[in-house]
Design an enzyme around this catalytic site. Structure first.
Site, PDB file in Angstrom:
ATOM      1  N   CYS A   1       0.854  -1.193   0.000  1.00  0.00           N
ATOM      2  CA  CYS A   1       0.000   0.000   0.000  1.00  0.00           C
ATOM      3  C   CYS A   1       0.892   1.246   0.000  1.00  0.00           C
ATOM      4  O   CYS A   1       1.960   1.261   0.604  1.00  0.00           O
ATOM      5  CB  CYS A   1      -0.936   0.100   1.185  1.00  0.00           C
ATOM      6  SG  CYS A   1      -2.044  -1.286   1.360  1.00  0.00           S
TER       7      CYS A   1
ATOM      8  N   ARG B   1       3.446   0.007  -5.123  1.00  0.00           N
ATOM      9  CA  ARG B   1       3.284  -0.612  -3.808  1.00  0.00           C
ATOM     10  C   ARG B   1       1.968  -1.367  -3.669  1.00  0.00           C
ATOM     11  O   ARG B   1       1.771  -2.113  -2.696  1.00  0.00           O
ATOM     12  CB  ARG B   1       3.363   0.463  -2.719  1.00  0.00           C
ATOM     13  CG  ARG B   1       4.641   1.249  -2.726  1.00  0.00           C
ATOM     14  CD  ARG B   1       4.613   2.325  -1.680  1.00  0.00           C
ATOM     15  NE  ARG B   1       4.593   1.765  -0.349  1.00  0.00           N
ATOM     16  CZ  ARG B   1       5.670   1.433   0.336  1.00  0.00           C
ATOM     17  NH1 ARG B   1       6.857   1.615  -0.189  1.00  0.00           N
ATOM     18  NH2 ARG B   1       5.568   0.922   1.530  1.00  0.00           N
TER      19      ARG B   1
ATOM     20  N   TRP C   1      -2.994  -2.579  -1.646  1.00  0.00           N
ATOM     21  CA  TRP C   1      -2.737  -3.990  -1.914  1.00  0.00           C
ATOM     22  C   TRP C   1      -3.500  -4.730  -0.826  1.00  0.00           C
ATOM     23  O   TRP C   1      -3.127  -4.665   0.348  1.00  0.00           O
ATOM     24  CB  TRP C   1      -1.239  -4.289  -1.831  1.00  0.00           C
ATOM     25  CG  TRP C   1      -0.896  -5.692  -2.221  1.00  0.00           C
ATOM     26  CD1 TRP C   1      -0.683  -6.170  -3.477  1.00  0.00           C
ATOM     27  CD2 TRP C   1      -0.722  -6.803  -1.337  1.00  0.00           C
ATOM     28  NE1 TRP C   1      -0.397  -7.508  -3.428  1.00  0.00           N
ATOM     29  CE2 TRP C   1      -0.409  -7.938  -2.130  1.00  0.00           C
ATOM     30  CE3 TRP C   1      -0.811  -6.971   0.047  1.00  0.00           C
ATOM     31  CZ2 TRP C   1      -0.188  -9.193  -1.586  1.00  0.00           C
ATOM     32  CZ3 TRP C   1      -0.587  -8.234   0.581  1.00  0.00           C
ATOM     33  CH2 TRP C   1      -0.279  -9.322  -0.238  1.00  0.00           C
TER      34      TRP C   1
ATOM     35  N   ASN D   1      -1.185   1.876   5.952  1.00  0.00           N
ATOM     36  CA  ASN D   1      -0.402   0.811   5.331  1.00  0.00           C
ATOM     37  C   ASN D   1       0.086  -0.072   6.472  1.00  0.00           C
ATOM     38  O   ASN D   1       0.789   0.414   7.355  1.00  0.00           O
ATOM     39  CB  ASN D   1       0.779   1.421   4.559  1.00  0.00           C
ATOM     40  CG  ASN D   1       1.798   0.384   4.139  1.00  0.00           C
ATOM     41  OD1 ASN D   1       1.447  -0.782   3.909  1.00  0.00           O
ATOM     42  ND2 ASN D   1       3.056   0.784   4.036  1.00  0.00           N
ATOM     43  N   GLY D   2      -0.303  -1.335   6.462  1.00  0.00           N
ATOM     44  CA  GLY D   2       0.092  -2.237   7.547  1.00  0.00           C
ATOM     45  C   GLY D   2      -1.084  -3.130   7.907  1.00  0.00           C
ATOM     46  O   GLY D   2      -2.029  -3.268   7.131  1.00  0.00           O
TER      47      GLY D   2
ATOM     48  N   GLU E   1      15.996 -17.820 -10.093  1.00  0.00           N
ATOM     49  CA  GLU E   1      15.653 -16.426 -10.341  1.00  0.00           C
ATOM     50  C   GLU E   1      15.002 -16.249 -11.722  1.00  0.00           C
ATOM     51  O   GLU E   1      14.026 -15.516 -11.868  1.00  0.00           O
ATOM     52  CB  GLU E   1      16.919 -15.550 -10.205  1.00  0.00           C
ATOM     53  CG  GLU E   1      16.761 -14.100 -10.574  1.00  0.00           C
ATOM     54  CD  GLU E   1      15.734 -13.326  -9.749  1.00  0.00           C
ATOM     55  OE1 GLU E   1      15.220 -13.864  -8.751  1.00  0.00           O
ATOM     56  OE2 GLU E   1      15.419 -12.192 -10.142  1.00  0.00           O
TER      57      GLU E   1
ATOM     58  N   LYS F   1      11.297 -14.776 -12.292  1.00  0.00           N
ATOM     59  CA  LYS F   1      11.023 -13.615 -13.159  1.00  0.00           C
ATOM     60  C   LYS F   1       9.908 -13.960 -14.141  1.00  0.00           C
ATOM     61  O   LYS F   1       8.997 -13.180 -14.348  1.00  0.00           O
ATOM     62  CB  LYS F   1      12.256 -13.220 -13.964  1.00  0.00           C
ATOM     63  CG  LYS F   1      13.315 -12.316 -13.476  1.00  0.00           C
ATOM     64  CD  LYS F   1      13.031 -11.008 -12.877  1.00  0.00           C
ATOM     65  CE  LYS F   1      12.366 -11.052 -11.547  1.00  0.00           C
ATOM     66  NZ  LYS F   1      13.161 -10.780 -10.382  1.00  0.00           N
TER      67      LYS F   1
ATOM     68  N   GLU G   1       6.411 -14.376 -12.339  1.00  0.00           N
ATOM     69  CA  GLU G   1       5.747 -13.220 -11.740  1.00  0.00           C
ATOM     70  C   GLU G   1       5.227 -12.217 -12.758  1.00  0.00           C
ATOM     71  O   GLU G   1       4.222 -11.560 -12.489  1.00  0.00           O
ATOM     72  CB  GLU G   1       6.608 -12.548 -10.656  1.00  0.00           C
ATOM     73  CG  GLU G   1       7.870 -11.877 -11.102  1.00  0.00           C
ATOM     74  CD  GLU G   1       8.616 -11.206  -9.930  1.00  0.00           C
ATOM     75  OE1 GLU G   1       9.814 -10.978 -10.082  1.00  0.00           O
ATOM     76  OE2 GLU G   1       8.010 -10.900  -8.895  1.00  0.00           O
TER      77      GLU G   1
ATOM     78  N   HIS H   1      16.211 -37.014 -10.511  1.00  0.00           N
ATOM     79  CA  HIS H   1      15.584 -37.461  -9.267  1.00  0.00           C
ATOM     80  C   HIS H   1      14.092 -37.131  -9.229  1.00  0.00           C
ATOM     81  O   HIS H   1      13.474 -37.165  -8.166  1.00  0.00           O
ATOM     82  CB  HIS H   1      16.292 -36.826  -8.065  1.00  0.00           C
ATOM     83  CG  HIS H   1      17.735 -37.239  -7.976  1.00  0.00           C
ATOM     84  ND1 HIS H   1      18.119 -38.506  -7.613  1.00  0.00           N
ATOM     85  CD2 HIS H   1      18.873 -36.561  -8.263  1.00  0.00           C
ATOM     86  CE1 HIS H   1      19.446 -38.589  -7.646  1.00  0.00           C
ATOM     87  NE2 HIS H   1      19.922 -37.429  -8.052  1.00  0.00           N
TER      88      HIS H   1
ATOM     89  N   LYS I   1       5.382  -4.280  -4.796  1.00  0.00           N
ATOM     90  CA  LYS I   1       6.837  -4.152  -4.756  1.00  0.00           C
ATOM     91  C   LYS I   1       7.395  -4.333  -3.351  1.00  0.00           C
ATOM     92  O   LYS I   1       8.399  -4.997  -3.147  1.00  0.00           O
ATOM     93  CB  LYS I   1       7.208  -2.766  -5.299  1.00  0.00           C
ATOM     94  CG  LYS I   1       8.695  -2.484  -5.336  1.00  0.00           C
ATOM     95  CD  LYS I   1       9.355  -3.281  -6.417  1.00  0.00           C
ATOM     96  CE  LYS I   1      10.835  -3.007  -6.531  1.00  0.00           C
ATOM     97  NZ  LYS I   1      11.493  -4.084  -7.288  1.00  0.00           N
TER      98      LYS I   1
HETATM   99  C1  AGP Z   1      11.328  -9.863  -7.082  1.00  0.00           C
HETATM  100  O1  AGP Z   1      11.151  -9.839  -8.440  1.00  0.00           O
HETATM  101  C2  AGP Z   1      10.193  -9.873  -6.253  1.00  0.00           C
HETATM  102  N1  AGP Z   1       9.102  -9.164  -6.696  1.00  0.00           N
HETATM  103  C3  AGP Z   1      10.318 -10.202  -4.794  1.00  0.00           C
HETATM  104  O2  AGP Z   1      10.629 -11.552  -4.752  1.00  0.00           O
HETATM  105  C4  AGP Z   1      11.328  -9.409  -3.939  1.00  0.00           C
HETATM  106  O3  AGP Z   1      12.622  -9.697  -4.339  1.00  0.00           O
HETATM  107  C5  AGP Z   1      11.116  -9.772  -2.452  1.00  0.00           C
HETATM  108  O4  AGP Z   1       9.820  -9.407  -2.090  1.00  0.00           O
HETATM  109  C6  AGP Z   1      12.123  -9.127  -1.543  1.00  0.00           C
HETATM  110  O5  AGP Z   1      12.045  -7.739  -1.575  1.00  0.00           O
HETATM  111  P1  AGP Z   1      13.165  -6.839  -0.935  1.00  0.00           P
HETATM  112  O6  AGP Z   1      14.418  -7.061  -1.707  1.00  0.00           O
HETATM  113  O7  AGP Z   1      12.650  -5.428  -1.092  1.00  0.00           O
HETATM  114  O8  AGP Z   1      13.312  -7.233   0.494  1.00  0.00           O
END
Ligand code: AGP
Length: 612
Positions: A2, A27, A74, A100-101, A485, A489, A492, A508, A607
């Site tokens: 948020c 956010r 969010w 926010n929280g 990773e 990517k 997401e 395995h 984010k």
């Molecule tokens: C990355 O593409 C993500 N959206 C997510 O995994 C992110 O890396 C994770 O939430 C950690 O965030 P931070 O680095 O701000 O702690």
């Protein structure tokens, strides 16, 4: 998650609030709203959907007034809907709140209020805050006191902005574990979740600390502690980046801009930190703990998501080159594990782009509780994790807005390599090896530029594979975390299912899934595990899968084995992840674009993950 923003000054508030929401939209973006003080009334407009929808609604129903609060959401409690969108108010329309929280004890508080006759109009945890403040607010209790009373009742996390009909010239703000920054302008103040919503109006910033409450009027501001009355004398910092860095420039998306910013970002992460001739890294942020670091016998790397993948690469680097036994743990697990920790000889290093990730912050608190030295690799200066850790290293890559982390990741790897150099030279690493690492680090930006110059090829490749529903990403040693990773990517931002696997694990189990519609992408640079990887690739090829490979420039053997090969320049084995991830970022981006996805704001994500 948020984003919240508030304004008080002499200009029309709604345009400034809307601009702030646009910048904070990364956010959270499932609903948005704002409330503006118009004379003796407060008027509110809310929508389900993105800030653009709020802007259209405001054209139909303009709000006038020179102070107000706004929110982009969010969802945590209550589905995305107009009724659940902030600002929330009490049932008499006296108090408006953006938050926010999470209010963890909202259910019993709500029940109590309902028994007293309060009528709720949303499913959110936030609404109880508005009702409670309204309940306490009277002629003898100014808004800030009513807010403080409520904050003592609620449990959880918050960044909060409150306005009230009874005190139209005032915004009360409070913070506990969710970020909040106050911009101090010329006769005006902007208070927001992050500096990007403020930087257009002023570069002078105050970061609110946990447990602090600010009272802002047109004439000025005071900040005090929740449990105290004395005004605090807080330092004003200057923002050291400009808003262009936070804009999209000529790029269609933030993510693409941030991918292309990587050569510059890595230069910034390295700036002033490499002594190539001495084979040394200079890390000013660690100076005060340098001697303690000499004694460290084990390092715990803790992070979430992409930053966790960086930590996994860091483990290989630190063990192989610095001789430091290293363990990696996902932050959300670390706090609930009974980790066996020795405060005399062990330290915790957390990695976080935002510096606000709730699980990572909680891990820092847990480690401190156990008496361990806590270090951070953080991008956002002054963020909660940067403040909570004892020492650390900033990434210095500027704001990262795209939800999918790209430039922060390659910078995290770069900083981990610097740390490896730093700790390694404190221990057994020779000058020759130190120099080699330093030289190769310095050469990285140019090598990434070469990869980016071939991005056209990746967009053609994406068109070919856009109908595929599943992918395996496979790697070994340093590039196993890059397989994770690359898959993250892709998932997401394109919503294509992808899994990352260590090459040796395929047989395995995962191999059972392989067929002609389930391609495997091998990250297979010419490194110490190259031959093993080639054997694994052959095993997959024999079973009829389409094969993609990320390989070292000039590796003609792979051209004969894989259906598609993307080349990266040669570098030191431990630095290959910094190069091999770049084509994977581009591939994920291009596939997502071909599927018409909203790459900067993928569904269900945000984010900055400030909830557990
Ligand atoms: C990355 O593409 C993500 N959206 C997510 O995994 C992110 O890396 C994770 O939430 C950690 O965030 P931070 O680095 O701000 O702690």
């Amino acid at each position: 998650m948020c984003g919240i923003v508030g304004y008080i000054g002499n200009r029309e508030a709604s345009g400034i609030l809307l601009d702030g929401l646009h910048r904070l939209e990364y956010r959270g973006y499932d609903s948005a709203g704002l409330a503006v003080v118009d004379g003796k009334q407060i008027k509110r407009v809310r929508v389900q959907g993105k800030v653009a929808a709020l802007a259209s609604k405001l054209k139909q129903e303009p709000l006038s007034g020179s102070s107000g609060i706004a929110h982009t959401r969010w969802a945590t409690h209550g589905a995305p809907s107009e009724a659940n969108a902030h600002p929330h108010c009490d049932d008499k329309g006296r108090v408006y709140v953006v938050h926010n929280g999470i209010v963890e004890n909202y259910a019993p508080l709500k029940q109590e209020l309902q028994q007293e006759g309060h009528v709720f109009s949303s499913e959110t945890d936030t609404e109880v805050i508005a009702h409670l403040i309204s309940k306490f607010l009277d002629e003898n209790t100014p808004l800030e006191l009513a807010v403080k009373k409520v904050l003592k009742l609620i449990k959880g996390t918050y960044a909060l902005l409150v306005i009230a009909v009874a005190e139209p010239g005032k915004i009360v703000a409070a913070r506990q574990s969710s970020p909040l920054r106050l911009g101090v302008g010329q006769d005006e103040f902007i208070i927001a979740s992050d500096a990007s919503a403020i930087a257009n109006y002023t570069k002078q910033l105050i970061t609110l600390g946990d447990g602090e409450v600010a009272v802002i009027t047109r004439a000025g501001y005071t900040i005090s502690e929740l449990h105290g009355e004395v005004d605090l004398d807080k330092d004003i910092e200057e923002i050291d980046w400009n808003l262009d860095e936070a804009g999209k420039g000529d790029f269609p998306h933030y993510m693409l801009k941030e991918i292309f910013e990587q050569p510059e970002a890595i230069k910034n992460s390295l700036r002033g930190r490499l002594l190539v001739e001495d084979g040394q890294a200079v890390l000013g942020g660690l100076r005060q703990v340098e001697d303690r670091l000499r004694k460290i016998k084990r390092l715990h790397l803790i992070a979430c998501g992409t930053a966790y993948h960086a930590a996994l690469v860091g483990e290989y680097m630190l063990e192989e080159y610095a001789n430091v036994p290293t363990e990696v743990c996902v932050a959300s697990e670390f706090r609930y594990r009974k980790a066996i920790l020795d405060p005399e000889t062990e330290a915790v290093l957390v990695i976080s782009q935002s510096g606000e990730t709730a699980d990572t912050l909680a891990a820092v608190k847990e480690a401190k509780e156990k008496g361990l030295l806590t270090l951070g690799i953080v991008n956002v200066v002054g963020s909660s994790i940067a403040q909570a850790t004892e020492a650390g290293i900033y990434n210095h890559v500027g704001p990262e807005i795209g939800v999918a982390s790209t430039k922060a990741f390659t910078s995290q790897l770069t900083v981990l390599a610097l740390l490896t150099l730093f700790l390694g030279r404190q221990r057994n690493m020779s000058l020759v090896i130190g120099k080699r690492i330093a030289e190769e680090l310095k050469a990285l930006p140019l090598k990434i530029e070469k990869i980016l110059a071939g991005s056209q090829l990746i967009s053609q490749l994406a068109k070919k594979y856009v109908r595929v529903n599943n992918f395996y990403y496979v790697g070994r040693k340093y590039n196993y975390p890059i397989a994770l990773e690359g898959a993250l990517k892709l998932k997401e931002i394109s919503y294509i299912h992808a899994e990352g696997a260590p090459a040796g694990e395929l047989k395995h189990g995962p191999l059972a899934m392989i067929d002609s519609n389930f391609p495997a992408l091998f990250i297979i640079p010419q490194d110490s595990v190259y031959e093993k990887n080639v054997s694994n690739l052959e095993e997959v090829r024999t079973r009829g899968a389409k094969l993609l490979a990320i390989a070292t420039a000039g590796d003609n053997r792979l051209a004969g084995l894989a259906d598609e090969v993307l080349y990266i320049p040669k570098t030191l084995e431990m630095l290959t992840p910094i190069l091999s991830v770049v084509p994977l970022q581009l591939l994920a981006y291009q596939l997502a674009i071909s599927l018409d996805r909203d790459v900067d704001k993928p569904r269900n994500l945000a984010k900055s993950v400030t909830v557990e």
